[in-house]
Design a protein around this motif. Structure first.
Motif, short mmCIF file in Angstrom:
data_model
loop_
_atom_site.label_atom_id
_atom_site.label_comp_id
_atom_site.label_asym_id
_atom_site.label_seq_id
_atom_site.Cartn_x
_atom_site.Cartn_y
_atom_site.Cartn_z
N SER A 163 0.76 -1.24 0.14
CA SER A 163 -0.14 -0.02 -0.31
C SER A 163 0.97 1.25 0.12
N HIS A 164 1.83 1.53 0.98
CA HIS A 164 2.75 2.18 1.01
C HIS A 164 3.50 2.77 -0.24
N GLY A 165 4.08 1.45 -0.77
CA GLY A 165 4.71 1.61 -2.13
C GLY A 165 3.87 2.40 -3.29
N ILE A 166 2.68 1.81 -3.26
CA ILE A 166 1.91 2.29 -4.45
C ILE A 166 1.48 3.92 -4.35
N VAL A 167 1.22 4.17 -3.02
CA VAL A 167 1.29 5.28 -2.66
C VAL A 167 2.26 6.29 -3.12
N GLU A 168 3.40 5.90 -2.66
CA GLU A 168 4.65 6.72 -2.81
C GLU A 168 5.06 6.86 -4.19
N LEU A 169 4.88 5.90 -5.07
CA LEU A 169 5.56 5.50 -6.40
C LEU A 169 4.40 6.00 -7.37
N PHE A 170 3.08 5.65 -7.31
CA PHE A 170 2.20 5.78 -8.33
C PHE A 170 0.93 6.91 -8.02
#
Lengths: 205, 205
Positions: A163-170
């Motif tokens: 979830s965090h990765g998707i928020v940050e990257l996309f």
DNA sequence: TGTACATCAGTGAACGCGCGTTCACTGATGTAC
DNA sequence: TGTACATCAGTGAACGCGCGTTCACTGATGTAC
């Protein structure tokens, strides 16, 4: 308009709100106490009536974020109803929805490097949100045979990381980058595949 | 000691190295051109002989990071040998390993908000790294029946998101937070479960 | 209702600081003869 | 080998700026009588 009390009325919250706007706009390090004071229509020195300083102001913004985040998580989890699976998936969606609706809070919470240890109220709020996420994972993992049941905390960490990765990257509009997929779709499909891997969803759709 | 040429020798690279150390230590916004110059034993004005300014210095640090990252990714991918699956898993491990070994580069690349569009060399380096990640995903997804084969880019995005999330949330020593699991284990297990969900690993270990 | 007083939220000036950037310069290095 | 000259990497001083924080203060508000 609500009660416009003594002098400013509610300068404390006005400062937090201004800080959140600025943190969202300029990032946690680009945020300045002076500019927050200016946005609230007040001298920088006035901030010291309500906060110990810059750090304390960011910490309060983060604390309020964790409170909202915790509430949303609890609401999404809903005690595991109607099913452990549905409740778990709802917390995943709630995570992304929070990041979208409260970007200033999100940045203050997860990107400002704010020190949880130095602020009991902040640590408590963060702990509550985390507990709900882990409860959702634990409830769901009870549907797995005990011999191939991963620790609920690990499970929760995987989902939080994605979830965090998707928020940050996309989910951020970074200059020079295009988002190939909608963040919501990425999370939905990613968690779906992950849950199938755990045996919590049928292997074929 | 290598060639100690004209005056300083290789001030340009010394400035990049100092910047990387500072970015790692203080974050992308806490980094200052003046301090980088000081660490390199030089006046701030000297920086302008080699870079257009602060932004350009960060961009060069990020560019070098993407070059290293791209090399590591290509080496890990290894043209899909010995198997598509092994190659894919190797790129995942390489991601985390890069974040660990080159934290300054990592921050400059993914957290500095550096503008890819404004710098062709930087954009090219970033594009090469991304292409390798997507190639690894594409090669692996050919082992899936076409009717339930997700787009390779989505697949790559899921893994990148989980990797990035694990780096940000669990591989950084944030004050007041404890890491419940080793980041490497989190990524290994997370990707394992994900691949099982795709049907690329047997459902039971 | 009217007056004297206490409170304390916010002011305005000041502080020391480090920032990014510019500019004319200097002096070590490399090169031509 | 020795000398005159050109190059240009790095200097040092200066700039305007905004920062976080402090301090004595002021004046609007609330309260006691």
């Amino acid at each position: 308009m609500a009660k416009q009390g003594y002098h400013h009325g509610n300068l404390r919250q006005a400062l937090v709100d201004a800080s959140l706007r600025l943190i969202e706009e300029k990032g946690p390090q680009g945020f300045t106490l002076s500019e927050a004071a200016k946005e609230a229509g007040v001298t920088p020195a006035a901030v010291y009536r309500h906060f110990q300083g810059r750090e304390d102001l960011i910490a309060e913004a983060a604390r309020q974020g964790f409170e909202i985040f915790g509430d949303l998580m609890e609401h999404a989890y809903n005690g595991g109803k109607p099913s452990a699976l549905a409740a778990f998936e709802a917390t995943g969606r709630a995570y992304l929805s929070f990041a979208r609706k409260f970007p200033g809070h999100y940045v203050a919470m997860f990107e400002s490097g704010v020190n949880l240890a130095g602020n009991p109220d902040l640590a408590r709020a963060a702990g509550r949100a985390r507990a709900t996420q882990e409860a959702a994972a634990a409830t769901l993992s009870e549907h797995l045979p005990p011999d191939r049941r991963p620790p609920a905390a690990m499970f929760a960490a995987h989902v939080q990381a994605m979830s965090h990765g998707i928020v940050e990257l996309f989910a951020r509009a970074r200059p020079g980058t295009r988002a190939p997929f909608a963040p919501e779709d990425l999370l939905e499909t990613g968690i779906g595949i992950y849950l199938r891997g755990l045996g919590l969803l049928p292997p074929d759709r």
